[in-house]
Design a protein around this motif. Structure first.
Motif, PDB file in Angstrom:
ATOM      1  N   TRP A   1       0.850  -1.191   0.000  1.00 53.67           N
ATOM      2  CA  TRP A   1       0.000   0.000   0.000  1.00 53.67           C
ATOM      3  C   TRP A   1       0.884   1.239   0.000  1.00 53.67           C
ATOM      4  N   VAL A   2       0.407   2.326  -0.604  1.00 56.61           N
ATOM      5  CA  VAL A   2       1.063   3.633  -0.511  1.00 56.61           C
ATOM      6  C   VAL A   2       0.034   4.625   0.016  1.00 56.61           C
ATOM      7  N   ASN A   3       0.351   5.241   1.133  1.00 47.50           N
ATOM      8  CA  ASN A   3      -0.568   6.178   1.789  1.00 47.50           C
ATOM      9  C   ASN A   3      -1.952   5.560   1.983  1.00 47.50           C
ATOM     10  N   GLY A   4      -1.954   4.266   2.326  1.00 42.36           N
ATOM     11  CA  GLY A   4      -3.190   3.558   2.604  1.00 42.36           C
ATOM     12  C   GLY A   4      -3.929   3.027   1.396  1.00 42.36           C
ATOM     13  N   GLU A   5      -3.453   3.335   0.187  1.00 45.82           N
ATOM     14  CA  GLU A   5      -4.118   2.883  -1.032  1.00 45.82           C
ATOM     15  C   GLU A   5      -3.445   1.618  -1.562  1.00 45.82           C
ATOM     16  N   PRO A   6      -4.229   0.586  -1.908  1.00 47.08           N
ATOM     17  CA  PRO A   6      -3.644  -0.671  -2.382  1.00 47.08           C
ATOM     18  C   PRO A   6      -2.816  -0.486  -3.653  1.00 47.08           C
ATOM     19  N   ARG A   7      -1.714  -1.202  -3.716  1.00 46.09           N
ATOM     20  CA  ARG A   7      -0.861  -1.180  -4.903  1.00 46.09           C
ATOM     21  C   ARG A   7      -0.653  -2.605  -5.444  1.00 46.09           C
ATOM     22  N   GLN A   8      -0.013  -3.463  -4.677  1.00 48.00           N
ATOM     23  CA  GLN A   8       0.277  -4.828  -5.133  1.00 48.00           C
ATOM     24  C   GLN A   8      -0.572  -5.826  -4.339  1.00 48.00           C
ATOM     25  N   ASP A   9      -1.023  -6.857  -5.012  1.00 49.25           N
ATOM     26  CA  ASP A   9      -1.805  -7.915  -4.358  1.00 49.25           C
ATOM     27  C   ASP A   9      -1.653  -9.170  -5.203  1.00 49.25           C
ATOM     28  N   SER A  10      -0.780 -10.067  -4.772  1.00 52.40           N
ATOM     29  CA  SER A  10      -0.455 -11.231  -5.592  1.00 52.40           C
ATOM     30  C   SER A  10      -0.098 -12.391  -4.676  1.00 52.40           C
ATOM     31  N   THR A  11       0.485 -13.413  -5.248  1.00 51.04           N
ATOM     32  CA  THR A  11       0.897 -14.599  -4.499  1.00 51.04           C
ATOM     33  C   THR A  11       2.202 -15.121  -5.071  1.00 51.04           C
TER      34      THR A  11
END
Length: 278
Positions: free
Chosen positions: A203-213
């Motif tokens: 996350w950057v400043n609370g906003e999602p950026r990466q989400d993987s496995t």
């Protein structure tokens, strides 16, 4: 169990996190080093936990350091997730892409990250980091490789993209080796059953950026350690950053980091990091 190092930079004390409590390891070792890992240190910690001979530590208010002291090398893998290779404008590699970070880039998981003077393209990269526990030298197969791993932790492979790409001269390490550019931790998990089944997020400043496995890695941890052992010797205490998934600023979808930005990283079972960029 999870090994930790607590205290101010350069004066960290070894500890172990186990079943919700944190215990002092000062009676077993002065620090969590490559020599400690190579010399049966993990087995001694396990024996002491089983015997109940360790005293607890109050971690409230204490700085968390990187979980391994002074790695001899930080070896990194580029474009090890197909979607990240695509957002970087490249086809997935057929063999691992290797570059190095200076070992003094390693800091604690919640330490500030310093933006170099004039830097305009500072980027984040959540990565599964592997800490070597036994020398890996000319391994005969990937099946041998995981026995050389002491444990796993979170790494932020911070990058300055203009130095990495536009001014690189072919050397990615230029954009990877500024001081504080490898937050590591908060702990070294020694009991991960399958390193290819871990979710990782940023996350950057609370906003999602990466989400993987890590299941989406092109080259698995076992393959990487085996491959690296064919042309360099991995020593106990060395760190291998295994690549980052899509969702970084290099993609053009998000702005690069600026002073005051807060980056948070998380991997299943390995805890969470938080850095303020200064």
């Amino acid at each position: 169990m999870e090994l930790m190092r607590l205290g101010e930079f350069g004066s960290e004390r070894p500890a172990v996190r186990h079943e919700g409590a944190v215990f002092d390891l000062g009676g077993l070792t002065a620090d969590v080093t490559g020599d400690f890992l190579a010399d049966g240190g993990l087995a001694r910690v396990a024996d002491a936990l089983a015997a109940g001979s360790l005293s607890t530590v109050d971690v409230e208010g204490q700085r968390i350091g990187a979980p391994v002291a002074k790695p001899g090398a930080v070896v990194c893998i580029g474009q090890n997730y197909a979607a990240h290779a695509a957002e970087s404008g490249s086809t997935p590699p057929e063999r691992p892409i290797i570059f190095f970070k200076h070992p003094n880039t390693v800091v604690g998981p919640n330490d500030d990250v310093l933006i170099p003077p004039g830097a305009a393209k500072v980027d984040w990269e959540v990565e599964l980091a592997v800490v070597i526990g036994r020398q890996a030298r000319y391994l005969s197969s990937p099946e041998e490789a995981l026995a050389c791993v002491a444990g796993y932790t979170i790494g932020n492979d911070v990058s300055e993209r203009s130095l990495q790409i536009e001014q690189s001269g072919g050397q990615w390490s230029k954009g990877k080796s500024a001081e504080t550019f490898n937050p590591l931790g908060p702990w070294l998990a020694t009991d991960v059953e399958d390193p290819q089944k871990l979710g990782l997020r940023s996350w950057v400043n609370g906003e999602p950026r990466q989400d993987s496995t890590t299941a989406d890695m092109i080259f698995t941890v076992a393959q990487l350690v085996f491959d690296l052992s064919q042309y360099l010797v991995l020593d106990p205490g060395d760190v291998v950053n295994t690549g980052t998934p899509e969702g970084v600023a290099l993609s053009g979808k998000f702005p690069y980091l600026r002073p005051g930005d807060v980056v948070e990283l998380e991997i299943d079972g390995l805890g969470r990091q938080r850095q303020v960029f200064r």
